[in-house]
Design a protein around this motif. Structure first.
Motif, PDB file in Angstrom:
ATOM      1  N   ALA A  36      36.224  38.027  43.813  1.00  0.00           N
ATOM      2  CA  ALA A  36      35.569  38.137  45.120  1.00  0.00           C
ATOM      3  C   ALA A  36      35.319  39.588  45.505  1.00  0.00           C
ATOM      4  O   ALA A  36      34.325  39.900  46.172  1.00  0.00           O
ATOM      5  CB  ALA A  36      36.426  37.450  46.183  1.00  0.00           C
ATOM      6  N   PHE A  37      36.189  40.502  45.076  1.00  0.00           N
ATOM      7  CA  PHE A  37      36.079  41.916  45.454  1.00  0.00           C
ATOM      8  C   PHE A  37      34.998  42.636  44.661  1.00  0.00           C
ATOM      9  O   PHE A  37      34.286  43.496  45.187  1.00  0.00           O
ATOM     10  CB  PHE A  37      37.425  42.612  45.239  1.00  0.00           C
ATOM     11  CG  PHE A  37      37.397  44.090  45.515  1.00  0.00           C
ATOM     12  CD1 PHE A  37      37.519  44.574  46.807  1.00  0.00           C
ATOM     13  CD2 PHE A  37      37.247  45.005  44.472  1.00  0.00           C
ATOM     14  CE1 PHE A  37      37.481  45.940  47.061  1.00  0.00           C
ATOM     15  CE2 PHE A  37      37.219  46.370  44.725  1.00  0.00           C
ATOM     16  CZ  PHE A  37      37.333  46.837  46.028  1.00  0.00           C
ATOM     17  N   ALA A  38      34.847  42.321  43.398  1.00  0.00           N
ATOM     18  CA  ALA A  38      33.945  43.062  42.509  1.00  0.00           C
ATOM     19  C   ALA A  38      32.482  42.875  42.890  1.00  0.00           C
ATOM     20  O   ALA A  38      32.102  41.880  43.515  1.00  0.00           O
ATOM     21  CB  ALA A  38      34.168  42.630  41.067  1.00  0.00           C
TER      22      ALA A  38
ATOM     23  N   VAL B  57      34.898  32.638  32.980  1.00  0.00           N
ATOM     24  CA  VAL B  57      34.693  32.020  31.673  1.00  0.00           C
ATOM     25  C   VAL B  57      34.561  30.512  31.875  1.00  0.00           C
ATOM     26  O   VAL B  57      35.022  29.958  32.876  1.00  0.00           O
ATOM     27  CB  VAL B  57      35.855  32.345  30.706  1.00  0.00           C
ATOM     28  CG1 VAL B  57      35.726  33.739  30.143  1.00  0.00           C
ATOM     29  CG2 VAL B  57      37.211  32.157  31.383  1.00  0.00           C
ATOM     30  N   GLU B  58      33.946  29.839  30.903  1.00  0.00           N
ATOM     31  CA  GLU B  58      33.653  28.410  31.045  1.00  0.00           C
ATOM     32  C   GLU B  58      34.912  27.572  31.214  1.00  0.00           C
ATOM     33  O   GLU B  58      34.892  26.522  31.860  1.00  0.00           O
ATOM     34  CB  GLU B  58      32.858  27.924  29.826  1.00  0.00           C
ATOM     35  CG  GLU B  58      32.468  26.459  29.871  1.00  0.00           C
ATOM     36  CD  GLU B  58      31.646  26.095  31.100  1.00  0.00           C
ATOM     37  OE1 GLU B  58      31.963  25.057  31.721  1.00  0.00           O
ATOM     38  OE2 GLU B  58      30.706  26.841  31.428  1.00  0.00           O
ATOM     39  N   ASN B  59      36.038  28.035  30.654  1.00  0.00           N
ATOM     40  CA  ASN B  59      37.297  27.298  30.756  1.00  0.00           C
ATOM     41  C   ASN B  59      38.057  27.584  32.045  1.00  0.00           C
ATOM     42  O   ASN B  59      39.184  27.122  32.218  1.00  0.00           O
ATOM     43  CB  ASN B  59      38.198  27.646  29.564  1.00  0.00           C
ATOM     44  CG  ASN B  59      38.450  29.137  29.429  1.00  0.00           C
ATOM     45  OD1 ASN B  59      37.536  29.888  29.084  1.00  0.00           O
ATOM     46  ND2 ASN B  59      39.663  29.578  29.704  1.00  0.00           N
TER      47      ASN B  59
ATOM     48  N   ASN C 287      44.851  33.358  40.124  1.00  0.00           N
ATOM     49  CA  ASN C 287      45.278  34.723  40.434  1.00  0.00           C
ATOM     50  C   ASN C 287      44.164  35.741  40.203  1.00  0.00           C
ATOM     51  O   ASN C 287      44.288  36.909  40.568  1.00  0.00           O
ATOM     52  CB  ASN C 287      46.525  35.105  39.627  1.00  0.00           C
ATOM     53  CG  ASN C 287      46.303  35.091  38.121  1.00  0.00           C
ATOM     54  OD1 ASN C 287      45.536  34.291  37.601  1.00  0.00           O
ATOM     55  ND2 ASN C 287      46.980  35.970  37.423  1.00  0.00           N
ATOM     56  N   ASP C 288      43.037  35.292  39.621  1.00  0.00           N
ATOM     57  CA  ASP C 288      41.870  36.167  39.428  1.00  0.00           C
ATOM     58  C   ASP C 288      40.869  36.075  40.580  1.00  0.00           C
ATOM     59  O   ASP C 288      39.919  36.859  40.643  1.00  0.00           O
ATOM     60  CB  ASP C 288      41.139  35.802  38.125  1.00  0.00           C
ATOM     61  CG  ASP C 288      42.017  35.960  36.905  1.00  0.00           C
ATOM     62  OD1 ASP C 288      42.709  36.983  36.809  1.00  0.00           O
ATOM     63  OD2 ASP C 288      42.011  35.051  36.048  1.00  0.00           O
TER      64      ASP C 288
ATOM     65  N   GLY D 207      37.729  26.409  41.059  1.00  0.00           N
ATOM     66  CA  GLY D 207      37.652  27.330  42.189  1.00  0.00           C
ATOM     67  C   GLY D 207      37.153  28.705  41.788  1.00  0.00           C
ATOM     68  O   GLY D 207      36.454  29.372  42.563  1.00  0.00           O
ATOM     69  N   ILE D 208      37.494  29.125  40.596  1.00  0.00           N
ATOM     70  CA  ILE D 208      37.016  30.415  40.076  1.00  0.00           C
ATOM     71  C   ILE D 208      35.525  30.329  39.764  1.00  0.00           C
ATOM     72  O   ILE D 208      34.749  31.241  40.075  1.00  0.00           O
ATOM     73  CB  ILE D 208      37.804  30.809  38.812  1.00  0.00           C
ATOM     74  CG1 ILE D 208      39.298  30.995  39.140  1.00  0.00           C
ATOM     75  CG2 ILE D 208      37.244  32.092  38.207  1.00  0.00           C
ATOM     76  CD1 ILE D 208      39.593  32.084  40.126  1.00  0.00           C
TER      77      ILE D 208
END
Length: 265
Positions: free
Chosen positions: A221-223, A229-231, A215-216, A235-236
């Motif tokens: 992608a916008f910023a 974070v490593e955890n 959900n992040d 996909g993030i």
């Protein structure tokens, strides 16, 4: 470029695995503000669950709640709100009411549960929030989101069945190992961040966003700079321009120090 705003996710990012904010992270936020850089949160949580962290961190500017469905100003209350479409709300409620999946609904600072299931207890033990009992989960149909708690793979399968049966596209996102969130059409943390930038009058390239779960993804992608974070989910990490230590290792504090010291930006 000098970054003007840092936006962080809460669970799995700023918070450790016990849902706490470390002293290192609190101190780093204070130093960031003293350096003239704004700081806020973007979370799937609503007003009640996010409120203690807004207070703890001394956030006095708008925060992104309900995965982008609400922009909340601690001094003025909601300044932007999107509610779920009522037809979609009732479709989801009817589809899941007799399943093992727990249904939790939210309207601003109110949390509603009907017919406690074992999966509801999982949510309540983890979040430790007060809620209101309903006879039927559809009693309050003007809500910011529906939280489906339990086996997320089952919830996703059931959601696909519902979409296939009705032909209605439903906006949902996994925010935790046990949580699938159903939110209004077009709502995301990325769109919430876009709205916040408009409110603040700043460019997206001057924003740093950090998170861990799917959900992040849209806000990363916008910023101007997306950070994981490593955890974080793989996909993030693939989408991020920078990876910092895990939520249990003060990854947010590490990032903020880099920004303050001019190593980033």
């Amino acid at each position: 470029m000098k970054y003007r705003l840092v936006v962080t996710d809460l669970d799995g990012t700023l918070l450790d695995n016990e849902k706490r904010v470390s002293e290192a992270n609190i101190e780093a936020v204070e130093r960031l503000r003293k350096a003239g850089i704004m700081f806020t949160i973007a979370t799937g949580r609503g007003e009640r669950a996010a409120g203690p962290f807004i207070k703890l961190l001394g956030i006095d500017m708008p925060a992104i709640l309900f995965n982008g469905g609400e922009i909340y100003d601690p001094l003025r209350g909601p300044v932007y709100v999107r509610y779920m479409e009522k037809d979609v709300f009732h479709l989801v409620i009817d589809h899941f009411r007799n399943s093992e999946i727990g249904i939790v609904t939210f309207r601003h600072d109110r949390i509603f549960i009907a017919g406690l299931k074992p999966t509801h207890k999982l949510y309540l033990e983890r979040e430790k929030v007060k809620f209101e009992r309903l006879k039927d989960p559809a009693e309050v149909d003007e809500v910011n989101k529906i939280l489906l708690v339990g086996d997320v793979s089952l919830a996703v399968k059931m959601m696909a069945e519902l979409e296939g049966k009705t032909g209605v596209r439903i906006n949902y996102v996994q925010s935790d190992r046990f949580y699938l969130e159903v939110i209004p059409d077009g709502v995301s943390k990325g769109e919430g961040l876009r709205k916040l930038c408009d409110i603040l009058g700043i460019d997206r390239q001057s924003v740093v966003a950090i998170g861990d779960n799917m959900n992040d993804l849209s806000m990363i992608a916008f910023a101007g700079l997306g950070v994981a974070v490593e955890n974080a989910e793989e996909g993030i990490k693939r989408a991020a321009g920078l990876i910092v230590p895990a939520n249990t290792e003060d990854g947010v504090a590490y990032l903020l120090k880099k920004i303050i010291d001019g190593d980033i930006g």
